[in-house]
Each structure stands twice: as C-alpha cells, then as structure tokens.
Write a protein that holds these residues in place. Structure first.
Motif, mmCIF file in Angstrom:
data_model
loop_
_atom_site.group_PDB
_atom_site.id
_atom_site.type_symbol
_atom_site.label_atom_id
_atom_site.label_comp_id
_atom_site.label_asym_id
_atom_site.label_seq_id
_atom_site.Cartn_x
_atom_site.Cartn_y
_atom_site.Cartn_z
ATOM 1 N N ASN E 41 81.402 76.843 -3.756
ATOM 2 C CA ASN E 41 80.106 77.434 -4.305
ATOM 3 C C ASN E 41 79.161 76.661 -3.426
ATOM 4 O O ASN E 41 79.100 75.362 -3.328
ATOM 5 N N GLY E 42 78.220 77.449 -3.279
ATOM 6 C CA GLY E 42 76.899 76.736 -2.800
ATOM 7 C C GLY E 42 77.332 76.197 -1.205
ATOM 8 O O GLY E 42 76.428 75.584 -0.657
ATOM 9 N N GLY E 44 77.057 78.100 1.509
ATOM 10 C CA GLY E 44 76.282 78.880 2.251
ATOM 11 C C GLY E 44 76.978 80.076 2.840
ATOM 12 O O GLY E 44 76.205 80.700 3.917
ATOM 13 N N LYS E 45 77.674 80.675 2.141
ATOM 14 C CA LYS E 45 78.503 81.823 2.571
ATOM 15 C C LYS E 45 77.599 82.863 2.566
ATOM 16 O O LYS E 45 77.568 83.854 3.461
ATOM 17 N N THR E 46 77.220 83.102 1.422
ATOM 18 C CA THR E 46 76.072 84.447 1.264
ATOM 19 C C THR E 46 74.961 84.251 2.227
ATOM 20 O O THR E 46 74.464 85.121 2.809
ATOM 21 N N THR E 47 74.345 83.201 2.357
ATOM 22 C CA THR E 47 73.263 82.709 3.408
ATOM 23 C C THR E 47 73.690 83.378 4.821
ATOM 24 O O THR E 47 72.937 83.954 5.455
HETATM 25 N N1 ATP Z 1 66.101 81.146 -2.033
HETATM 26 C C1 ATP Z 1 66.873 80.267 -1.974
HETATM 27 N N2 ATP Z 1 66.123 79.008 -2.338
HETATM 28 C C2 ATP Z 1 66.438 77.888 -2.406
HETATM 29 N N3 ATP Z 1 67.890 77.548 -2.242
HETATM 30 C C3 ATP Z 1 68.581 78.760 -2.107
HETATM 31 C C4 ATP Z 1 68.209 80.009 -1.988
HETATM 32 N N4 ATP Z 1 69.169 80.652 -1.540
HETATM 33 C C5 ATP Z 1 70.364 80.077 -1.912
HETATM 34 N N5 ATP Z 1 69.801 78.644 -1.980
HETATM 35 C C6 ATP Z 1 70.841 77.740 -1.896
HETATM 36 O O1 ATP Z 1 71.683 77.566 -0.958
HETATM 37 C C7 ATP Z 1 72.891 77.100 -0.964
HETATM 38 C C8 ATP Z 1 73.999 78.033 -0.677
HETATM 39 O O2 ATP Z 1 73.676 79.340 -1.222
HETATM 40 P P1 ATP Z 1 74.748 80.902 -1.039
HETATM 41 O O3 ATP Z 1 74.393 81.682 -2.006
HETATM 42 O O4 ATP Z 1 74.757 81.036 0.490
HETATM 43 O O5 ATP Z 1 76.062 80.099 -1.117
HETATM 44 P P2 ATP Z 1 77.389 80.659 -1.422
HETATM 45 O O6 ATP Z 1 78.427 80.035 -0.819
HETATM 46 O O7 ATP Z 1 77.334 82.161 -1.336
HETATM 47 O O8 ATP Z 1 77.984 80.206 -2.822
HETATM 48 P P3 ATP Z 1 78.770 81.266 -3.945
HETATM 49 O O9 ATP Z 1 80.155 81.131 -3.884
HETATM 50 O O10 ATP Z 1 78.049 80.594 -5.316
HETATM 51 O O11 ATP Z 1 78.419 82.767 -3.755
HETATM 52 C C9 ATP Z 1 73.118 76.926 -2.635
HETATM 53 O O12 ATP Z 1 73.120 75.518 -2.886
HETATM 54 C C10 ATP Z 1 71.644 77.455 -3.242
HETATM 55 O O13 ATP Z 1 71.469 76.859 -4.405
#
Ligand code: ATP
Ligand code: ATP
Ligand code: MG
Ligand code: MG
Ligand code: ZN
Lengths: 258, 266, 277, 277, 258
Positions: E41-42, E44-47
């Motif tokens: 989690n977190g 950065g995958k979605t990012t």
């Molecule tokens: N708009 C934003 N502003 C500040 N921090 C952000 C923002 N969007 C995401 N984050 C942070 O960036 C990090 C990565 O987020 P992301 O959504 O890419 O994670 P993920 O890998 O998709 O996680 P998950 O498995 O929970 O979906 C997280 O720590 C999140 O808190």
C-alpha cells in the motif's frame, strides 16, 4: 469459568430496504476465544458486529453480553476497532487525546474529566503498540499502519474484556499485517477477541474458532475450515480447494504452468 | 378612460398627499390610491401586485417628484405599464435642498419636500392643476377647495412660526434627516445621525455625539418607520430621550402642528 | 484609537466584537471541524423567519429569532438522522424556507418594521446595552458548557459511534451543539447581520485551522483571531468611515486568503521539483 | 387567474417564471447532481457585490451583477483545483466577501437604495419587458449550449477523469458550467432575489431527483416542476397579495418535504419488519 | 511487431508534498503483454498509472505511448478501469449511457453525438460482460460486482488497444474474482493489459509479465516472482517465503500446528 459465553447472538434478523442482510444468525463467543468471522463482501459481517455493539438495530432477535441482555453497561466493556476508512482523519486531535477518548466510557456522570489513571492507561496502550513516540502528533500526519495501531490503542486503553476488530488489516501491507497478528496472539491470552477478516490464511494460523457468514452464519467451534464450509459460504466456487484441514492455499492450482 | 366624471381615481405616493387630494376634491367623488402605505417608508417600500393592478383604475398619478426612492424606480415602470395614465410632478417648481444633514452637495438632494408648509402649498397647487386637467368640467369647484386648503396651510404655518420663534436652542437632533425643509422654514438647524439614507458610520456618530454634547442636546427625534432601536442607543449615550415623530402621517395639518409642538416642548 | 475610545458606543462595539469572538472561536471551530457550515448557514438564515415572525406578532424580533432558531435547530436535529445522504438539500430547504417565511411574515405585518436592515446587515455600532448584557450572558453559557463538557464533546465530535458505545448520550450532545449554534447565531446577528453570520462564525476557525493540532487549540486560536479581526475591523471602519460589519468580514476574508497563499507557499517549499533521500 | 391575466405585468411575471424554470431545470439539475450547491450559493451571493458595484458606478445593477458574477465564476474556476479539500471554506470566503463588498459599495453610494430589497428578495413585478427579452435570450443560450454539448457534459459530469482521457477539454467545460451558473443566477435574481436564488435553482431538481434515472430526464422533469412551482407560486401570491418570490420558494419547500415523506413511506414499505425469501 | 513497446515509462519521478512517491521509474510494456504491477500500500502503483494516463503530472521523466511521446492521440486508445470507489454512484445515469461515454473519445470536434456504430459497440461490450440485461438500470442500483463489470464494459466499448486496470478486484468476492480473471485471459489474446493487484496468487496464474513497485520499480520480463523481488518490494518481511519459482503460498508456514 473459562467457558462462560461473553457474546451471544440469538436469532438475529436484519433487513435493509428490501434485502435480507442477516438471516436468523446465532453466535456464541466464550471467554478467552480468539474468534474469526469470514465471508464474502456484502455478507453482513460488519452489520453483525454493529448489531452486537448496538450501532445498528436488528429487526428481530436478541444480543446477550456477559450473560445479560445487551445494554450500555455491557458495551462499555468492549473495545472496538472499526473499518478505519470511516473516519475524518483531518480532525484536529493528537494521538494522545484520541487514545484518551477510549477511556471516556470509564467515567461516570455527565461531566467527564480525565484523571491520572486515564493518562497512565493511555501510556500503557501506546507503549504496547510501540507508538508512544507519536503521542503528540496530529492524527492527520500518520501512515495507514500507524493509524490502525492508534485505533487499536484506543480500544485497549479502555481495558476492555472483549476486543472486536472489523477487518483490521484491510489496506495494510503484508509486513505490518504480520506484526499485528503477533500482537493479537499475545493479547488473546488475556481477553476475548472477535475479528472479521477476508484472509483465510490468517484464520488458520492465529484464531481458535471460526465462523463463516453469508447472510446465514455457519459456526464451528474450532479454527478448522473445511471445503464444505467455504463452499457454503462463498456459493461453492470451484477454485477454492483446501488441502487437508488447514487451507494452506486457497487459490487454484494451474497444472504445470511454470 | 371608461370612468365617468363622478368617480375620478387619483394615485399618489405618500399618505400626506391623500389629505391634499381629498381637500381639493371636497364633496366630489374622488378615490385616492396611496402607494406607500402607513408604516412603510418611501425610501425602501416595494409595491404589491394588487397595488400595481389597482393602478389600472387611476386617471392621474400625483408624484412627489422630489427624488423619493420609491418614485425613482417605479414611475418609469408605471409609465411603461399604463401609458394612458397622466403623471404630474407636484414639486416641479420647488428648489430642492442638498441631501445630507451636513450640507454635502455630493450626497444628492433632500426628498422630504412635503415637510414644509410652503412647499405643501406648491404641491397642492400642482396637484389641483393636474386634477383639473383630467376633469376640466369641475375646474371652479376644485380651485375653490384648493384655495380654502391653502388658507389653512397658511394659518398653520403662522402658528408654527410663532411657537418656534423663541426657542433657545435652534439645533435639533434627528435620527433620520427628514426635517430639512421644516428647519429651513423656521430658521432651525437639523443635525442628523443618518447620512443620506445610510446608517451612521462610526465617525459620523462620533461627530454627532460631540456636537450634540457641546450644544447640550438631549432629545433625539426618530421615526417609527426607520431605526428606533438605534436611536435609543444613541439617546443613551447622550443621556437623553427619543421622541417619535411621524412625517408620513396621513393627517397632514394636525401632524405638522404636533411635530412643531414636540420640537417647541423640548 | 484613543480618540474613538472616548465614545461609549465605540467601547460597546469593541465589547460586542470581543464577546462575539469568543462564541465564534468556540462554536465556529466545532462547526468548521465537523463540516457543519451549511447547517450553521441554514440555522442563521432560518433566523430571519424568526425576525419576521417577531414583527408579525409584535414581539422583539431578536426574541423571535432566538426562539425560532432554537426550534429550527431542534427540528434539524430530529430530521438529520432520517434524511440520510440528502442532508445538503434538506438544510437548503430550511435555509430557504426560513428566509421565505420571514419575508412572508413581514409582508403580512401591517405598519412599522423598523431596524429590518440592521438585522439583515448588522450594526455593531448601535448594539443596545441591554443586548450587550445578553450577549455576555450567552457567552458565559457557551464557554461554561463547552469547558465543562469538553472531553465528551471532543470524543463525540471525533467519533460519534465509539462515543455512543462508551456510554455518552451522543444524541443529546448533538442537540446541545445545534442549540449552541442557534444561540451563537442570535448573538452574531447583532454584529454582522443574518447575511454574514456564517462568515463571522467560520472565518476565524478556518484561518487558524492549519496552525492547530487540537480542537482546544483551535478554539483558543480562533477566539484570538476573531478578537483581532473584530477589533481591527471596527477600528479600520472608524478610520475609513465605512460600515463595520462588512469591514470585519472583508478583513477576515483577506486574512483567510493570505493563510491559503501561505499554505500554498509552504506546500511548494515542502515539495521540491526533484528530491532524493 | 383569468382576471390577473388581463394585466401586462402579471403576464410578464408568468413569462419570467416559465423562462427561468427552464434555466433552473437545466442548470439546477447539473448543480444538484454534481453537489455544487455551495458553489452556486457562493456565486449568487457574490452577485450582491456586483449589484453594489453597479450602484456605486451608476450603471444598471443587474449589468453589474452579470459581469461581476462572470468574474467570480472564473476566479472560482481558477482556484478550485488549487484549494484541494478546502473547497467549502473557499466558497464560503467568496460568498461572504462578495456580500460584504456589496454592502461596502452601497454605503459609499449616496442615497437610499430602494430596490435593494427587490434584489435581495426578488420582485417579479419589477421585470421590465426589456429584461424579459434578455432572460429569453439567456434561456436560449443555456438550452442551446446544453442541448448541443449534452453528451460531453454528461460524460464530464459523471467521470471527469475518464472524459479527459477521452480527449474532452474538461477544464473548459468546467468553466462553461460555472459561467452558465453565473448567468442563471443573474436571471433568477429578478425572480426570487439573491438570497433565495440557490433555493429556486436546486429545489425543482431536488424534488424530481428520486423519480429520474438520467440527467436528461432530471433536466426535463425539473423544468416542468419549476414551471409548476413558479406559475402556481405567482398565482398564489396574486390571490393572497403576498410577495411572489417567497411564495414560490415556500411552495417549492413544501413540495420538497412532501417528496421526502413520500420517499420515507416508500422506503418503509420496501423494508418489511421481517422478510424471508 | 509482437514486441514493439506500447507503453514506455522513462525515468519518472513524482513527489507529493515532501515525499518521493515514484523514484526514477522505468517500465516497458510491449504489445500483447498481460502485465501486472504488485507492491505494498502506498507504493505508488495508482500514481504510476495516473502518470501514464496524464492524470497526475510527473516531476520529471517521460511517457511514450505507441512509440510516440504521450499525447491525447495515444491516450484515447487506452481503456481504463479505475479503483471504483472513487465514483459517485448516486449519479443519475443508466448503464447504457454510462458505457456509451466510453465511446466519446472516438468522436471528433466539439459537438459529439453518438451514432449507430457507437450503440453497436456498447451492445457488444455489454454482451461480452453478460450485463446486457442491466442496460436500462440506473447505476445506483447495482451490486459491487456488477458495477465493476460496467466499468470494464465502458473501457472495452471504446475498442481500446491497451486496457489499464487498477486493482479491479478489490472489494470483490472470490467467485466474482475468478470469473473476472477468466475474462481477462480471453481479452489478453487481442489487446495489451496492464493491471495493478495486491493478489500475488493471481499474478502467478494469469499474467505474462510482472513488476514490483515500492517507490522504485523492479521489472522482470516473466511472471516469476522470486523471494528476492518480494523481499525488495515489501522491505524483506520474514514471513514471505516462496517455494520454488511460483509463490504457491506467500503466508508463513507455522510448523506443525494442525
Ligand atoms: N494527491 C495526493 N497528495 C498527497 N499525497 C498523495 C496524493 N495521492 C497519493 N498520495 C500518496 O502517495 C502515495 C502513493 O499513493 P498511491 O495511490 O499511488 O498508492 P498505491 O500503490 O496505489 O496504494 P494502494 O495499494 O493503497 O492503492 C501514498 O503514500 C499516498 O498517501
Ligand atoms: N445502511 C445501509 N442501507 C442499506 N444497505 C446497507 C446498509 N449498510 C449495509 N448495507 C448492505 O448490507 C449488506 C451487508 O453489508 P456489510 O457491511 O455488513 O457487509 P460486510 O460483510 O461487512 O462486507 P465487507 O466485506 O465489504 O465489509 C451489503 O449488501 C450492503 O450493501
Ligand atoms: Mg465490512
Ligand atoms: Mg492504488
Ligand atoms: Zn425619509
């Protein structure tokens, strides 16, 4: 004494709109149990817990806590860890204050002020979850895992006799999860735990009793999950195969693919 | 118009005008429509649908014409809705005073023209002319009635003049500056808390208080149509009292005498 | 300033400003933190219904507003659980309904409706001294209640469900909060008028929010911010000879935008273009 | 009714009501569906700033409101992405700032402002025939634009991100929507006044919402509901000789609460005490 | 031709506030790949996906789509299934209309009207996910699994060359999930798929390539997950043991507990 029931759910039915969510559910959790409830999404797991806690009214049926019909008196002996995404994490509150609110049930009367003993209990709970160093941080600054630990600390701060956990590791990554279940194993020696989870693997390793819920509840007094139970719960998915008593893996085994 | 000469309908803006019109009409059958009802202020009043509908019956609209806010907006709209309606400006020939209590030219003109008996005479003359134009057949009758009323105006003017002649303090404090023409007529000075339609600012208030204290004024004249609560507060600061006067009352002649008495009595 | 202080009305105005800042700070913080801005707006606009009713019945409009807002707050409390998702439109209906009801009452009131403008737009300079005592009393009630019940209020504000399991009477507390909002609204109507009440209630709390980690801190900070805004606003309105109510609000709005910019700058500084550990 | 129809001003009032219902139905549905009630409220209250400015500069206050709200809408559009979470307080600042600015402008303008009440509370009688043409023109613009761009508007309203990947200029569309809201607000100010504009904008859409599955259906339904509310409201206000703006709103509020009750009943019927398959 | 890269991520860095979310990420997805990204989690995958789609700006780095610098022209050839909880499911729109919006990218100009071909494409997409019978239902009435299928239908309706899926089975129960992965296997024969998942088991059974992301990306051109990769990604949790190349189970093996 070890065997006296602390939570008893008798013939509970719950409807939302024109859907039956809980269908004549019966559940007995005894003192010292580490009890898990598994089941598919929308099975009614959260609803069941909320009925036990008096947060959602049941359409029919009864709840007994510590052998008596459920009342506030019984409920303030429960520590509860809700599914954490329900919170407003922008609320201006420090970790210490937040955990302190777990003690407010212990205070009598209308004007409830915190005393030394409350601050001590908070210190203990924080140390137990190794988040003492966070005490003055606002709750908005925490990572997901830290937040979850704060929620557990709040539940523990009230010195509960029962701990109810609703999918405590959803959104939590694997290492954090492992650490958390170790803590639960330690806690389960002194208090009764009722936990909802999606993770069938966790069930086999940590809990002492398991029940499957999918509108109806299938209760077994061990932590053994049989293929039959899973099939009933999940509507008999072909791929849910268990080897032996413990489902070492619950995923399909795709022949000789590398 | 479909109306016979026996039932003339004349519309006007404020209640004192009704007395003028009825005085001119005398015995004859004239109905009067007053647009701003008793209790409302011509500075802020908005008409109801039925009032606008009733205006259809009117043969003549006697406007104050002194820049009272109700007319500023509505005369045009009325003209547009009822192009046949005759509208006369009854204060056409009256020289208007400057608007604020402080004699500040930029703040517009003082619309309270009717608060002077000499102005009232002009208004009555213009009103009569307008009515005669609509119904020339009764010219003599109307002019005779007019002259009777003008005589009464003249008498009351004299009475007031006498009653106010020996006042020791010739500055009066009003909350709403409606007595500009009255004060001019009788050689008084009007000091107002409100400035040209605005609630007093902090400095304006301080200024009024200072001047009032210097002059030893303890009475503040206020109108029930506008702010009485604020006037009370101001009076408290001056250790004085509020005296209610009502420049919009319908019984014009009596009311003017009453106002003069109140001023003379304090 | 010194010169202005010589006038009693100016001193009362400052006193009214300072007293109302306490209400704004305490209740406003709660409102901002619990996202109840629209609820506060609904209650304050419904107050106009009370003022209209007061005129219509011939009683003191402020008394009318007082009882009417208490009634509306209780009604909102009774309906808010039932309405589920649609709270925004529900509040909107109270908002508009209260205002419209007030206008209707006024139109049915024969005779005089003095001071109407001052209820709409406020007039802090001429707050009657009787009302000043009332404001002080209401302030004391608000401060006293919140100070006594703070732990419970905080617990309920943060997590109502957990608080209810802990045995707190959350529904009663919610009613109490709505009633306190209603009381504050009536206090503030005197200062800035119905139309700007929510602004004065929420601006100080919104300004202080980024700088405080606790509700208590926010309440104190917002009170001080409010005192600064009201007294400075009144003073500025004295200097520039403009209405005090709108000066106070414009000062608050300016401060709010400054804080937003400041946060933006801080945010930028904390987010360097490319950064590695 | 027949009698009333004999008056030109009554006919214009009905025409204004019906025309504005079209705007309410179309723009209001969008506002309700996209949870932009507070944005619409912010824009409409900021319009008061434009009216004040109009008086101050000696131009037609409605023209002042028109350009001012267009400016505020553009400003909100520019800031809304940047403000992230705090949209509510940001909008609140515009809301209060616009109002306070208007009051300040008015205080600097000499003379009473008689039609201030009509801008605040609306006076459908005041709609001059010239303005009726303007309203009709603005209506045509709104209907035309929304009809032409409906597929794109719908896609963006439902899922802005997916729409932007699909190559739609979402930011431009968002600006367009805010400008259309601003235009509608100016149209509606004539009918119910600034304070009740959001009510008339959102009530018909909120009333019809439970009965419609599509945005288009909502727009049509809300237009018809709006026509019913405005014409009936104007007629009732004629009969009882009370202000039409508040009558229209009170009728809308009543209808809204009736729909709420109806939904509650339906909900109860669908949720029998104990039910088994 | 089978091997031409359709998505290329070059040296992408992303910061949010004072946190580095993506650290010099490089990724190549070739035509016909069924590519999975896993990570805590977190991570950065979605990012990362949002950067590829142009929804989140990168602080530095470049994206290439179909061999050209990423632009709208390339992006409208992508079908995207976002994490579904981001939606307002109370929006008044029918399933048919909703899936139709997936076609809007195919229309040129400002005034975009749907034509017969668009309705045909929608019918095909709906049938493919066996939700044709839902077409006139409002989106608010659907169950979680049905909603997910509608989102996929929208992505397919646009006849995309790439399908990007962000945790498509989160919140979804096990049987629904199985059915869904079968559909993806069929689709992957004709289009390129890039998927985020938390489910390491799914990776081993369905995908052709996998990358681990935890701020940095560890790309391997097979679907083999090694203990080393997982350790790097999840920060070396003790309990993450893999047997052989494929992690048949990723849970701790607790000795001889029954
Ligand atoms: N708009 C934003 N502003 C500040 N921090 C952000 C923002 N969007 C995401 N984050 C942070 O960036 C990090 C990565 O987020 P992301 O959504 O890419 O994670 P993920 O890998 O998709 O996680 P998950 O498995 O929970 O979906 C997280 O720590 C999140 O808190
Ligand atoms: N307030 C409510 N009104 C209507 N339906 C509800 C409500 N709360 C829950 N439901 C429905 O009741 C069912 C059971 O919900 P519940 O939250 O108990 O499921 P769960 O087993 O906890 O699922 P999950 O694994 O997703 O947490 C779901 O279908 C849900 O949509
Ligand atoms: Mg749940
Ligand atoms: Mg994600
Ligand atoms: Zn006057």
């Amino acid at each position: 004494m070890e065997n006296s029931p602390v939570i008893e759910v008798r013939n509970v039915n719950v409807n939302f709109q024109n859907q039956l969510i809980l269908d004549n559910v019966n559940l007995v959790v005894r003192k010292g149990d580490f009890y898990a409830i598994i089941g598919p999404n929308g099975a009614g797991k959260t609803t069941l817990i909320r009925v036990i806690l008096g947060l959602t009214p049941a359409n029919s049926g009864e709840i007994f806590l510590f052998g008596k019909p459920a009342s506030l008196e019984g409920r303030i002996r429960i520590g509860y860890v809700p599914q954490h995404q329900m919170f407003d994490f922008t609320f201006p509150i420090t970790i210490r204050e937040m955990v302190l609110t777990g003690r407010i049930g212990k205070k009598p009367g209308l004007i409830r002020r915190y005393k030394d003993e409350d601050y001590h209990a908070v210190d203990t709970a924080l140390s137990r979850l190794s988040i003492k160093f966070l005490e003055n941080r606002p709750i908005s600054d925490l990572s997901g895992g830290e937040r979850q630990r704060v929620l557990i600390a709040r539940a523990l701060a009230g010195d509960p006799d029962i701990l109810i956990l609703d999918e405590p590791t959803v959104y939590v990554d694997t290492p954090t999860e492992e650490h958390f279940y170790e803590l639960l194993s330690i806690l389960s020696k002194s208090i009764t735990i009722l936990m909802i989870t999606h993770d069938i693997g966790v069930v086999s390793r940590h809990v002492t009793h398991v029940a499957c819920l999918n509108r109806r509840l299938y209760q077994h007094d061990t932590n053994h999950l049989t293929a039959d139970m899973l099939a009933k719960t999940y509507g008999c998915p072909v791929d849910l195969i268990t080897h032996g008593d413990v489902p070492h893996r619950v995923l399909a085994y795709h022949g000789d693919k590398p | 118009d479909t109306h016979g000469s026996d039932d003339l309908t004349v519309a006007c803006t404020i209640p004192p005008q009704e007395e003028f019109i009825r005085a001119i009409a005398g015995e004859s059958n004239i109905s009067v429509l007053v647009m701003v009802p008793p209790g409302a202020s011509p500075h802020t009043f908005e008409p109801t649908p039925s009032q606008i509908a009733e205006l259809e019956q009117a043969d003549l609209y006697v406007a104050l014409g002194s820049g009272v806010e109700f007319e500023n907006r509505w005369i045009e709209r009325i003209r547009e809705l009822y192009p046949e309606l005759t509208i006369v400006n009854s204060s056409r020939t009256i020289p208007l005073l400057s608007g604020s209590g402080h004699g500040d030219e930029e703040k517009g003109t003082d619309p309270h023209v009717w608060m002077s008996l000499t102005n009232a005479a002009t208004i009555v003359r213009e009103t009569c002319e307008g009515i005669v134009e609509i119904e020339p057949g009764r010219k003599d009758l109307y002019e005779q009635n007019r002259d009777t009323y003008l005589e009464q105006l003249n008498q009351v003017d004299g009475l007031i003049h006498n009653s106010l002649q020996d006042l020791s303090s010739r500055t009066i404090l009003v909350y709403h500056p409606s007595l500009g023409y009255f004060c001019r007529d009788y050689d008084l000075t009007q000091m107002a808390a409100e400035e040209a339609g605005h609630e007093p600012s902090a400095q304006g208030l301080a200024d009024v208080i200072t001047r009032a204290k210097t002059l030893g004024i303890t009475f503040i004249f206020a109108e029930p149509e506008t702010s009485t609560r604020q006037a009370e507060t101001l009076a408290k600061e001056l250790n004085g009292t509020v005296i209610l006067i009502s420049p919009l009352a319908g019984n014009y002649l009596e009311n003017m005498q009453e106002i003069a008495q109140k001023i003379a009595g304090h | 300033m010194i010169e202005a202080l010589g006038y009693e009305f100016f001193r009362s105005a400052l006193a009214a400003g300072i007293l109302s800042s306490i209400v704004c700070g305490i209740i406003g913080s709660y409102v901002v933190v619990k996202h109840m801005i629209s609820v506060a707006g609904g209650i304050s606009h419904a107050a106009f219904g009370g003022i209209g009713l007061g005129y219509f019945l011939g009683v003191d409009p402020i008394a009318g507003a007082f009882w009417f807002t208490l009634g509306v707050a209780t009604l909102i409390w009774g309906l808010i659980d039932r309405a589920r998702q649609h709270i925004d439109t529900l509040i909107g209906a109270f908002w508009a309904g209260g205002m419209a009801f007030g206008i209707l009452c006024l139109s049915l009131t024969p005779g005089y409706t003095p001071d109407l403008f001052s209820y709409l737009f406020g007039n802090i300079l001429l707050v009657p001294s009787g009302h000043l005592t009332l404001i002080a009393f209401l302030c004391a009630v608000v401060v006293g209640l919140v100070a006594l019940l703070y732990p419970a209020l905080q617990a309920i504000a943060f997590d109502q469900e957990y608080a209810s399991i802990s045995g707190l009477p959350t529904r009663i507390f919610n009613l109490l909060v709505l009633l306190l909002i209603a009381v504050s609204v009536v206090v503030l109507i005197q200062i800035v008028g119905i139309i700007l009440v929510i602004a004065l209630l929420t601006l100080p709390a919104a300004i202080i929010r980024p700088f405080s980690n606790t509700l208590k801190g926010m309440m104190i900070g917002a009170t001080l911010t409010g005192m600064f805004i009201t007294t400075t606003g009144i003073y500025l309105s004295w200097i520039f000879d403009v209405p005090s109510g709108s000066t106070i609000i414009l000062l608050g709005v300016t401060l709010y935008f400054l804080v937003l910019c400041y946060k933006e700058v801080i945010f930028r500084v904390k987010t360097p273009k490319v950064h590695s550990e």
